[in-house]
Structures are given as C-alpha cells and as structure tokens.
Design a protein around this motif. Structure first.
Motif, PDB file in Angstrom:
ATOM      1  N   ILE A  59      -3.884 -23.931  -1.749  1.00 36.53           N
ATOM      2  CA  ILE A  59      -4.844 -23.897  -0.648  1.00 36.53           C
ATOM      3  C   ILE A  59      -4.333 -24.702   0.541  1.00 36.53           C
ATOM      4  CG2 ILE A  59      -7.201 -24.447   0.064  1.00 36.53           C
ATOM      5  CD1 ILE A  59      -6.993 -22.124  -1.943  1.00 36.53           C
ATOM      6  N   VAL A  60      -3.859 -25.905   0.307  1.00 40.60           N
ATOM      7  CA  VAL A  60      -3.283 -26.746   1.360  1.00 40.60           C
ATOM      8  C   VAL A  60      -2.131 -27.534   0.758  1.00 40.60           C
ATOM      9  CG1 VAL A  60      -5.362 -27.001   2.781  1.00 40.60           C
ATOM     10  CG2 VAL A  60      -4.965 -28.579   0.870  1.00 40.60           C
ATOM     11  N   GLN A  96      -8.489 -22.478   7.237  1.00 35.82           N
ATOM     12  CA  GLN A  96      -7.206 -23.182   7.218  1.00 35.82           C
ATOM     13  C   GLN A  96      -7.071 -24.094   8.444  1.00 35.82           C
ATOM     14  OE1 GLN A  96      -4.041 -22.808   4.937  1.00 35.82           O
ATOM     15  NE2 GLN A  96      -5.917 -22.791   3.727  1.00 35.82           N
ATOM     16  N   ALA A  97      -7.552 -23.638   9.594  1.00 34.73           N
ATOM     17  CA  ALA A  97      -7.513 -24.475  10.801  1.00 34.73           C
ATOM     18  C   ALA A  97      -8.380 -25.715  10.629  1.00 34.73           C
ATOM     19  CB  ALA A  97      -7.973 -23.661  12.011  1.00 34.73           C
ATOM     20  N   ALA A 154      -7.204 -29.675  10.565  1.00 33.89           N
ATOM     21  CA  ALA A 154      -7.857 -30.713  11.372  1.00 33.89           C
ATOM     22  C   ALA A 154      -8.225 -31.931  10.533  1.00 33.89           C
ATOM     23  CB  ALA A 154      -9.099 -30.140  12.049  1.00 33.89           C
ATOM     24  N   LEU A 155      -8.322 -31.749   9.218  1.00 28.22           N
ATOM     25  CA  LEU A 155      -8.621 -32.849   8.305  1.00 28.22           C
ATOM     26  C   LEU A 155      -7.351 -33.471   7.727  1.00 28.22           C
ATOM     27  CD1 LEU A 155     -11.717 -31.308   6.466  1.00 28.22           C
ATOM     28  CD2 LEU A 155     -11.716 -33.241   8.058  1.00 28.22           C
ATOM     29  N   GLY A 156      -6.210 -33.200   8.352  1.00 33.26           N
ATOM     30  CA  GLY A 156      -4.974 -33.872   7.970  1.00 33.26           C
ATOM     31  C   GLY A 156      -4.131 -33.157   6.944  1.00 33.26           C
ATOM     32  N   ALA A 184      -1.577 -23.718   3.758  1.00 36.76           N
ATOM     33  CA  ALA A 184      -0.935 -23.172   2.561  1.00 36.76           C
ATOM     34  C   ALA A 184       0.387 -22.515   2.899  1.00 36.76           C
ATOM     35  CB  ALA A 184      -1.873 -22.175   1.886  1.00 36.76           C
ATOM     36  N   LEU A 185       0.456 -21.847   4.073  1.00 37.97           N
ATOM     37  CA  LEU A 185       1.687 -21.203   4.533  1.00 37.97           C
ATOM     38  C   LEU A 185       1.982 -21.671   5.949  1.00 37.97           C
ATOM     39  CD1 LEU A 185       1.037 -17.550   3.279  1.00 37.97           C
ATOM     40  CD2 LEU A 185       2.558 -19.240   2.249  1.00 37.97           C
ATOM     41  N   GLY A 186       3.263 -21.861   6.260  1.00 44.80           N
ATOM     42  CA  GLY A 186       3.638 -22.291   7.589  1.00 44.80           C
ATOM     43  C   GLY A 186       3.427 -23.779   7.789  1.00 44.80           C
ATOM     44  N   GLU A 187       3.534 -24.216   9.013  1.00 42.34           N
ATOM     45  CA  GLU A 187       3.387 -25.626   9.338  1.00 42.34           C
ATOM     46  C   GLU A 187       2.213 -25.825  10.278  1.00 42.34           C
ATOM     47  OE1 GLU A 187       5.070 -28.043   7.914  1.00 42.34           O
ATOM     48  OE2 GLU A 187       6.265 -26.603   6.787  1.00 42.34           O
ATOM     49  N   ALA A 188       1.643 -27.027  10.245  1.00 39.49           N
ATOM     50  CA  ALA A 188       0.560 -27.365  11.162  1.00 39.49           C
ATOM     51  C   ALA A 188       1.110 -27.457  12.578  1.00 39.49           C
ATOM     52  CB  ALA A 188      -0.076 -28.690  10.754  1.00 39.49           C
TER      53      ALA A 188
END
Length: 528
Positions: A108-109, A291-292, A296-298, A302-306
C-alpha cells in the motif's frame, strides 16, 4: 510476496452489485464488523480507513500488534481473530503463514528505515549535508560518540529492517544475504558493535517514537533512533510543536531496508461479502487520490516516488532515491533473527520481581511458575524468538510483603534449571509490597559487574494492591541516575494504576497478563 493475480478484479466484478447494494446472490450482505491486525506505524493512517468503513456501514476495529505477534497468530492452530492483515512487511507473513491463509497481499505504501539524530549530534559528528555510510556510524559508535534507540529485530519490522541492513552493509555486497554469510566473524563483530550502541529498545516503532518524546520531556536527550522515515516525520512535527530540537535524517549510503505495508485478506470462511469489502478497501487505498493523502502523511506511494514534501532543514526527502538492500529468503531471515536474539544484540540485565503474596495461591501461582519456565527455557522461548542469550543476566526476586531472596543467573541454557528451581521453591502467602521489591531490583542492577554492558530493566509482576511507597522508590530511582525502565505485568485483580504510574515515571509500559502470563512475559522481552 504471494499475490493471486487478478484476485481483486475478479472479486470486485463478482460482487460489484453487492458493494453497492449488498443484494447480489452469492454475496450474503455486508460484514457487520471487520478486524484489521496492523503494525503500529499505521496509526496515523487509520482515519482514512475508518472513513471508508463508515461510508459502507461497516465497523472496522484496528488491533495494533508487533510483526511477530501477527505472524504467530497466523501460525497458531486456531484461526486468527482478524480478517485483514496490514503488517509493515510481507516477510512476516512468509515466515509464519504456513497454512496460506493470507490472500492478495499487496503493498500500500513504502517507508525506508533510517537513522534520525538530534541535529546537534549530527553537527558534532560532521554529518550535516554529506553522505553517511554504515562505516561512518560504526566509527562513531566505537569512538563512544553515538548511541540510539532501536526496536527489537525479533518483535518489530523497523528493528528487523535496521538489523538486516546492518548485516548487508557489513558484508559489503549488493546480493541478498545467505545463510553462510551469517557465520562470518567479521560481519558478526561489525553488527554486534552497531547493536551495542542501543540504549533502549522496544517492541514497536510507534512506542519507540513515544519513548524518544518522553525522553525530551524528562530531560533525557537520546542521541536519536532507528525508525521509519514516516515515523521520523511525525516525530519531528511533534518536536516542532513543542519547540524542541529536531531529528536530522541519516540515509545510510550503502543501503536501507524499507517497509512496504502490504494489505492482505485472511481467509477463515467469512464469505464473499467480506472478501468483496476487502477488495474494495484495497482498491480505495491504492487509488490516486488516497495515495496522495498517504504521501501527505509522510509515506512513499506504493509505486513511483513522492513528489514534493522535502524539508532540507532536517534532510527529509520522501522523493529521494535510496539504495535498497535485497531482502534474504525467509529461512535466512529466520536464522538472522535467531542470531540477533541469541548472540548479537546488546545483552539484557533483567530483574524479575515475582509476586507470591497470598492472593496468588492456586491458579495464579501455577500460571506464574509456568510463565517463568517458558521464559527461562531456551528451546521453548526460541520458538517465538524471545530466548535469552548466554551474555544476558537474570535476577529473580520473589516477594510478598518483603523480598524473599535473590537468585542470579545467566541466559545460558545450563543455568535455566537452577533459575526455574528458585521460582518453583516458592509458595503463595503473605502481603504485597511491590515498591520494596522494585527498590531491591535497582540495588541488584547497580551491583552487577560491568553493568554498562547491559540493557537493564525491572519486570514487576503482581496481582495485588500494594501500600503506596512510590515516592520512596522513585527517589531511589532518580538517585540511581540511570535509565532503568520498570515494566509492569498485571494479573488477576492488580491495581493497574500503581503499575501505570511506575511505568510512566520510568519510561516503560504495562502488559496485561490476565489472559496469559506467558504471553505477557513474552511481550516484555521485546522491550529489554
């Protein structure tokens, strides 16, 4: 990771109308209640899940457990008492779910396990604005310039992640650790050095962060802690709110382990409606909008980068590419955890205050003796990764209205029989004075040769109410000047308020032994 391809898609299609109206033939109706066994690092994410549950008229209960607890529940003969698992890492499911009860386990994250140091400590070490390797950390530890908090590798995924990354760095190669690698003396020496810098440990990442904050409140300036990037972000937000010094993020340049927080369905005959609810929840958490919110909660997605969210003031950057270690095979992880528990972690010095007052007669006395036989037995305790090591030191102080005597021993298997005999020699009788025993335990800890080698702790087990000599004990505790936690284990009609007060004052916690003293003593082992 065991994922059934297309499971969520097939299930959502099969019960799509049920998710809307819960009336499709074959989907018996919405689940009334769902229990989610989750790692403590997900506490700040719970509101997102609860909003989803309320919108569908489902009561969702979070049961926060350590990684080992979740695994052991899946390994037990009886079906687990939860419908969904949300551990920090799939490795704990792979290690313990031999019956393959967990389905559609999907990340999930993500959040890497890194080192957060007080900024002033990072400055003193010359680590601001430059890459820091595990070798740099080893050098600082050997020079006695650095200590930290870390959760237990056998109880918490953040502790396991930090430990396995230490092993990987000590090997100096990018390949996954093998069983033969664990036997290399140089590797063991390096990791033992890193673990020796641990001044307090814990069974969960969230409790470890709370411990750091309590240290700030109480004037104990811990140098820092190994924890998830996301938990460090939450801790720094609280430190900023208090006007306290922030933690500075150290991303070891030779590799880190990362949690991937997989969500999985536990098949125990709940029916298609429950499975459809799970599929919808999983899809919801993986949707772009949620996911966004998680980013925002740090968390990292799950996929890609923040994108965005970096804070250069403390080197935080959830979009930074970090080198990830390759996780070993489950059997190698198990061997590594056994090595940690038995030989590599900083040895513990545990003084057990055991209540043999009159009210413990009968079932209480029997349960206490059985619990101590378990915790002192190497083979029994090793099954759940809480065995004592040869370098551990154990002090037994049975008490009623007074301390009956003191028995010392090591964690070596050959010492177990004498320690068990010392416990079994007691019968219940007399009054209750928990403070006299706790004070005697402090004296025993103080008198231990080379006590600075050990992680000290008092474990106070009682079923009764004591005359209140708390002030006298706490005066002695403060005079001791150490960081000795007093953990409480309740049984029967114990006055939890007295144990809570001691735990709060000494930065410890209380465990509920009313259902099972054995389980309570097992849980304590993750904290000392």
């Amino acid at each position: 990771m065991r994922r059934r391809p297309g499971f969520a898609v097939r299930l959502a299609a099969g019960c799509l109308a049920a998710l809307a109206a819960w009336a499709l033939v074959g989907c018996s109706g919405p689940p009334v209640a769902v229990t989610i066994a989750s790692g403590s690092e997900n506490r700040t994410l719970e509101p997102i899940v609860q909003d989803f549950c309320r919108a569908r008229g489902v009561t969702c209960r979070f049961d926060y457990q350590g990684s080992l607890d979740i695994g052991l529940a899946l390994a037990a003969a009886a079906p687990p008492a939860f419908d969904i698992v949300w551990p920090a890492n799939a490795i704990w499911i792979d290690l313990f779910d031999r019956k393959k009860q967990v389905r559609d386990l999907t990340p999930i994250v993500r959040s890497p396990v890194i080192l957060g140091l007080r900024r002033s400590k990072a400055e003193a070490l010359g680590w601001i604005g430059r890459p820091v390797s595990t070798g740099d950390i080893v050098e600082a530890v050997r020079a006695k310039r650095l200590t930290y908090l870390a959760s237990s590798a056998t109880q918490s995924n953040s502790g396991a992640g930090a430990y396995i990354a230490m092993l990987s760095a000590a090997l100096g190669h990018p390949d996954a650790i093998t069983r033969a690698d664990l036997d290399r003396p140089g590797v063991q020496d390096t990791v033992r050095t890193l673990l020796a810098a641990t001044v307090r440990t814990a069974g969960s990442s969230a409790w470890l962060a709370d411990l750091y904050l309590k240290g700030v409140e109480g004037g104990t300036a811990y140098d820092g802690m190994w924890n998830y990037e996301a938990v460090l972000a939450e801790t720094n937000a609280e430190l900023a709110r208090r006007g306290a010094e922030p933690l500075y993020a150290i991303y070891p340049s030779d590799g880190v382990a990362a949690a991937n927080s997989p969500l999985g369905y536990v098949e125990r005959g709940q029916g298609e409606a429950a499975r459809a609810f799970f599929a919808a929840l999983q899809s919801h958490l993986l949707s772009p909008e949620v996911q966004a919110r998680l980013v925002a909660l740090g968390r990292r997605p799950a996929l890609g980068e923040a994108k965005g969210g970096a804070d250069p003031s403390w080197n935080y950057d959830p979009g930074r590419l970090v080198p990830l270690i390759r996780m070993p095979e489950p059997e190698v992880v198990r061997a590594a955890l056994e090595l940690y528990q038995g030989a590599l972690r900083r040895p513990s010095l545990t003084a057990y205050c055991l209540d043999f007052s009159g009210s413990m007669g009968g079932a209480g006395e029997t349960a206490l003796k059985a619990a101590m036989r378990f915790i002192l037995s190497h083979d029994e305790a090793a099954r759940v990764l809480v065995q004592n090591g040869r370098d551990d030191r154990i002090v037994l102080l049975p008490f009623d209205g007074r301390v009956r005597g003191v028995t010392r021993g090591s964690g070596a298997p050959e010492d177990a029989a004498a320690l068990v005999a010392a416990v079994d020699a007691n019968t219940a009788g007399g009054g209750t004075n928990i403070y006299a025993c706790a004070e005697a335990a402090l004296r025993e800890i103080r008198a231990t040769p080379e006590r600075e080698r050990y992680l000290p702790a008092v474990v106070l087990m009682t079923d009764g109410r004591s005359e209140n000599y708390a002030r006298q004990f706490l005066d002695a505790w403060r005079a001791e000047g150490g960081d000795v936690p007093v953990f409480g284990v309740t049984f029967g009609d114990a006055d939890k308020g007295q144990l809570d007060a001691l735990a709060e004052a000494t930065r410890a916690r209380v465990f509920d032994g009313r259902t099972s003293l054995t389980e309570a003593f097992r849980a304590v082992r993750g904290y000392n």
